[in-house]
Design a protein around this motif. Structure first.
Motif, PDB file in Angstrom:
ATOM      1  N   MET A   1     -32.193 -40.048  14.001  1.00  0.00           N
ATOM      2  CA  MET A   1     -31.694 -38.797  14.577  1.00  0.00           C
ATOM      3  C   MET A   1     -31.361 -37.846  13.444  1.00  0.00           C
ATOM      4  O   MET A   1     -30.785 -38.259  12.429  1.00  0.00           O
ATOM      5  N   GLU A   2     -31.732 -36.582  13.619  1.00  0.00           N
ATOM      6  CA  GLU A   2     -31.401 -35.535  12.657  1.00  0.00           C
ATOM      7  C   GLU A   2     -31.152 -34.240  13.414  1.00  0.00           C
ATOM      8  O   GLU A   2     -31.703 -34.052  14.507  1.00  0.00           O
ATOM      9  N   PRO A   3     -30.352 -33.342  12.838  1.00  0.00           N
ATOM     10  CA  PRO A   3     -30.213 -32.035  13.474  1.00  0.00           C
ATOM     11  C   PRO A   3     -31.557 -31.309  13.424  1.00  0.00           C
ATOM     12  O   PRO A   3     -32.221 -31.316  12.387  1.00  0.00           O
TER      13      PRO A   3
ATOM     14  N   ARG B   1     -34.882 -36.889  -7.510  1.00  0.00           N
ATOM     15  CA  ARG B   1     -33.626 -36.195  -7.830  1.00  0.00           C
ATOM     16  C   ARG B   1     -32.828 -36.968  -8.869  1.00  0.00           C
ATOM     17  O   ARG B   1     -32.256 -36.392  -9.795  1.00  0.00           O
TER      18      ARG B   1
ATOM     19  N   GLN C   1     -23.242 -42.062  15.601  1.00  0.00           N
ATOM     20  CA  GLN C   1     -23.662 -40.772  16.174  1.00  0.00           C
ATOM     21  C   GLN C   1     -22.517 -39.759  16.171  1.00  0.00           C
ATOM     22  O   GLN C   1     -22.737 -38.577  15.923  1.00  0.00           O
TER      23      GLN C   1
ATOM     24  N   ALA D   1     -22.292 -38.401  12.858  1.00  0.00           N
ATOM     25  CA  ALA D   1     -23.449 -37.520  12.630  1.00  0.00           C
ATOM     26  C   ALA D   1     -23.246 -36.161  13.312  1.00  0.00           C
ATOM     27  O   ALA D   1     -23.538 -35.111  12.731  1.00  0.00           O
ATOM     28  N   TYR D   2     -22.742 -36.193  14.542  1.00  0.00           N
ATOM     29  CA  TYR D   2     -22.475 -34.931  15.253  1.00  0.00           C
ATOM     30  C   TYR D   2     -21.457 -34.090  14.490  1.00  0.00           C
ATOM     31  O   TYR D   2     -21.629 -32.878  14.308  1.00  0.00           O
TER      32      TYR D   2
ATOM     33  N   MET E   1     -23.024 -32.604  11.451  1.00  0.00           N
ATOM     34  CA  MET E   1     -23.922 -31.503  11.845  1.00  0.00           C
ATOM     35  C   MET E   1     -23.111 -30.259  12.194  1.00  0.00           C
ATOM     36  O   MET E   1     -23.433 -29.147  11.748  1.00  0.00           O
TER      37      MET E   1
ATOM     38  N   VAL F   1     -27.725 -34.214   7.916  1.00  0.00           N
ATOM     39  CA  VAL F   1     -27.341 -35.568   8.294  1.00  0.00           C
ATOM     40  C   VAL F   1     -28.530 -36.339   8.868  1.00  0.00           C
ATOM     41  O   VAL F   1     -29.407 -35.751   9.503  1.00  0.00           O
ATOM     42  N   THR F   2     -28.580 -37.626   8.569  1.00  0.00           N
ATOM     43  CA  THR F   2     -29.541 -38.508   9.241  1.00  0.00           C
ATOM     44  C   THR F   2     -28.770 -39.689   9.815  1.00  0.00           C
ATOM     45  O   THR F   2     -27.786 -40.144   9.236  1.00  0.00           O
ATOM     46  N   TRP F   3     -29.229 -40.154  10.946  1.00  0.00           N
ATOM     47  CA  TRP F   3     -28.685 -41.359  11.592  1.00  0.00           C
ATOM     48  C   TRP F   3     -29.865 -42.249  11.916  1.00  0.00           C
ATOM     49  O   TRP F   3     -30.825 -41.778  12.519  1.00  0.00           O
TER      50      TRP F   3
ATOM     51  N   GLN G   1     -27.812 -31.010   0.841  1.00  0.00           N
ATOM     52  CA  GLN G   1     -29.216 -30.605   0.679  1.00  0.00           C
ATOM     53  C   GLN G   1     -30.127 -31.529   1.487  1.00  0.00           C
ATOM     54  O   GLN G   1     -29.665 -32.501   2.077  1.00  0.00           O
ATOM     55  N   GLU G   2     -31.417 -31.199   1.502  1.00  0.00           N
ATOM     56  CA  GLU G   2     -32.412 -31.988   2.219  1.00  0.00           C
ATOM     57  C   GLU G   2     -32.250 -33.464   1.864  1.00  0.00           C
ATOM     58  O   GLU G   2     -32.230 -33.834   0.693  1.00  0.00           O
TER      59      GLU G   2
ATOM     60  N   HIS H   1     -19.909 -33.291  22.577  1.00  0.00           N
ATOM     61  CA  HIS H   1     -21.100 -34.095  22.836  1.00  0.00           C
ATOM     62  C   HIS H   1     -20.887 -35.270  23.785  1.00  0.00           C
ATOM     63  O   HIS H   1     -21.848 -35.925  24.162  1.00  0.00           O
TER      64      HIS H   1
END
Lengths: 370, 185
Positions: free
Chosen positions: A176-178, A266, B20, B23-24, B27, B33-35, B57-58, B154
């Motif tokens: 899951m990602e935004p 990086r 989650q 993560a929310y 965000m 963020v990654t989950w 960053q990415e 959420h």
């Protein structure tokens, strides 16, 4: 639209809906099932077609039939399921109808496992089905990219009357990602000059088929596909660059292997090593030209994949032996950690690299500890 | 800034949802963020874990080998992740489910009786939120207020009535961890 937290598989499903998907046919398989599950609810809600077929073979032939009518159609599966679809994919290519196919790749060969892998690169990029055809293949590395490329895949498939595959590994499918969804696009049927419709007697009959019994006619068709492919190669190559300006070592990796490499790059940069990353987004057409240009100014390449070095051969074709190309891969559903790739960068920065040994052989020796 | 968190426990302990929620919150605070869950052929009662990465960053790798932050809701998770932790990291252990102390002195181990606290609040299912609250004491990038907002925004409508108890669980976990971390530092 505001960003929402989306799971890769569900994001692909919703993106397809918003791109005007009118018909979906599929069969459940992990780690892709959420695409099917999501659409089983969403498509009927919108009055669109959803069928869980009796098999992958059934699903791909339903896709074939729907594609002939000119509607936006899609199927999705995971590695073993995609293998089962190959006959239908070749027929779709031979009939020159647009279709979108998503492969959320898992460990193989055979039944393998359900962990993330990239071992279907050759199947997707270099054929899979029989006969002379090529498919457009997009490789997202994040949920946002999965959304954007799913939308793009419908446009490309229609523009070139081609199969467009979106290949991702279980990581991107499950994470899951935004991400931001595009606006809902109303279903719109182009007025194609090739699709079958219910206009019998109102205009000249249209026939869609992959049968050309006369070899000369088949060869003409093959030439048509090939010339179309040249246009695709000229116009549709996509990739993302990271830290390439002054890079002496360039890593090339797609999908999850590419983003894991970004972490390593990086870290290496923070240590003062001039390393960059090229992440192909279209693996077919392959970004030969940019690699060709880079080969003229960098010291070495490192290809990282979650397979035994399938894209590696395409990189070697582009580099043409001018500088060493090294390889690091993990297989069978193992996802590399950044430190593994960082170790490779350290090794490459230290030792004199030889172009005499095939990079896969050299890598195999380094993998002896596994 | 980049922080990696692994949350691990038995299936059914709310491991995936705990990740989650973080993560929310990340965000909603404008972070990347990654989950990602472990998604093996698991079943209820088996082990489950998820990895959350928060960054400015990415994000590169969505998986982490040596996490700086871990929540272990049961003993198998404690045994598995304690040796893997980054030096100086914080490990939140659900004391209700383990029968041993810390083996490592180079990380901060925070023991929270998450099951008992949850039961005191009145719902055993809040164990995960107690542990998340405890983790926040070592994750200044996500404030408890942001996390509460994220829960509110959420959580499905049918669960909104549970918000006050979730807030209490978060705060109790947070306080418990803060006291222990203050002693360590």
């Amino acid at each position: 639209m505001p960003k929402e937290l989306w799971k890769g598989n569900e994001a692909i499903a919703e993106a397809a809906v918003r791109a005007g998907l009118e018909a979906y046919f599929g069969y459940p398989i992990t780690p892709q099932t959420e695409v099917l599950e999501y659409l089983s609810r969403r498509m009927p809600e919108l009055g669109r077609a959803f069928v869980q077929a009796e098999s992958e073979l059934g699903a791909i032939n339903m896709v074939y039939g729907a594609a002939c009518t000119g509607v936006r159609v899609m199927s999705s599966s995971s590695s073993p399921g995609v293998s089962l679809m190959m006959e239908g994919i070749s027929y779709i290519a031979g009939t020159e109808v647009p279709a979108v196919l998503v492969n959320v790749m898992r460990g193989g060969p055979g039944l393998g496992n359900i962990a993330p892998a990239q071992a279907d690169y050759n199947q997707a990029v270099h054929g899979g089905g029989h006969g002379d055809y090529q498919a457009i293949v997009l490789a997202p590395a994040s949920v946002q990219e999965a959304i954007d490329l799913t939308v793009l895949s419908f446009d490309l498939a229609e523009k070139y009357r081609s199969i467009c595959m979106v290949i991702l590994d279980g990581c991107v499918g499950q994470m899951m990602e935004p991400a931001e969804m595009p606006e809902m696009k109303p279903v719109h049927r182009e007025n194609w000059d090739w699709n079958t419709d219910a206009k019998m007697g109102k205009r000249e009959r249209r026939i869609l088929s992959s049968i050309y019994l006369d070899p000369v006619e088949e060869e003409k068709m093959n030439l048509r596909l090939l010339n179309r492919w040249r246009t695709i190669e000229a116009n549709e190559v996509r990739y993302k660059e990271y830290f390439l300006d002054d890079a002496e070592i360039v890593i090339i990796g797609f999908g999850t292997a590419g983003r894991v490499a970004l972490s390593a790059v990086r870290e290496a940069r923070a240590q003062g090593i001039k390393v960059g990353l090229l992440r192909p987004i279209t693996v077919s057409p392959f970004p030969h030209k940019v690699i060709d240009q880079l080969a003229g100014r960098v010291d070495a390449f490192l290809v990282t994949e979650m397979n035994s070095g399938q894209m590696l051969e395409d990189v070697r074709l582009a580099v043409k032996g001018r500088v060493p190309v090294e390889f690091y891969g993990r297989m069978g559903g193992v996802v590399p950690f950044p430190d593994e790739i960082l170790n490779e960068i350290h090794r490459m920065a230290k030792v004199k690299l030889s172009a005499d040994v095939h990079p896969r052989d050299a890598w195999l020796e380094r993998m002896a500890h596994v | 800034m980049q922080k990696e968190i692994i949350i691990s426990g038995f299936g059914g302990q709310g491991v995936l949802f705990a990740g989650q929620v973080i993560a929310y919150a990340a965000m909603d605070s404008g972070k990347q963020v990654t989950w990602i869950p472990s998604y093996g052929p698991e079943m209820r009662g088996g082990t489950a874990n998820c990895t959350v990465v928060i960054a400015d960053q990415e994000i590169g790798s969505p998986l982490v080998k040596n996490p700086p932050l871990v929540i272990a809701l049961n003993l198998p998770s404690y045994d598995k992740y304690e040796p893997m932790m980054q030096v100086g990291g914080t490990l939140v252990v659900n004391q209700s489910m383990v029968d041993r102390g810390a083996k490592r002195a180079d990380i901060n181990t925070v023991f929270v009786s998450a099951n008992e606290i949850a039961e005191q609040i009145g719902d055993k299912k809040l164990t995960n939120m107690v542990a998340v609250g405890a983790l926040l004491a070592a994750l200044p990038e996500v404030t408890i207020e942001t996390l509460e907002e994220a829960l509110k925004a959420h959580l499905p409508a049918r669960h909104q009535h549970l918000l006050p108890k979730n807030y209490e669980a978060l705060r109790r976990g947070f306080e418990s961890a803060k006291e222990q971390l203050a002693v360590i530092v």
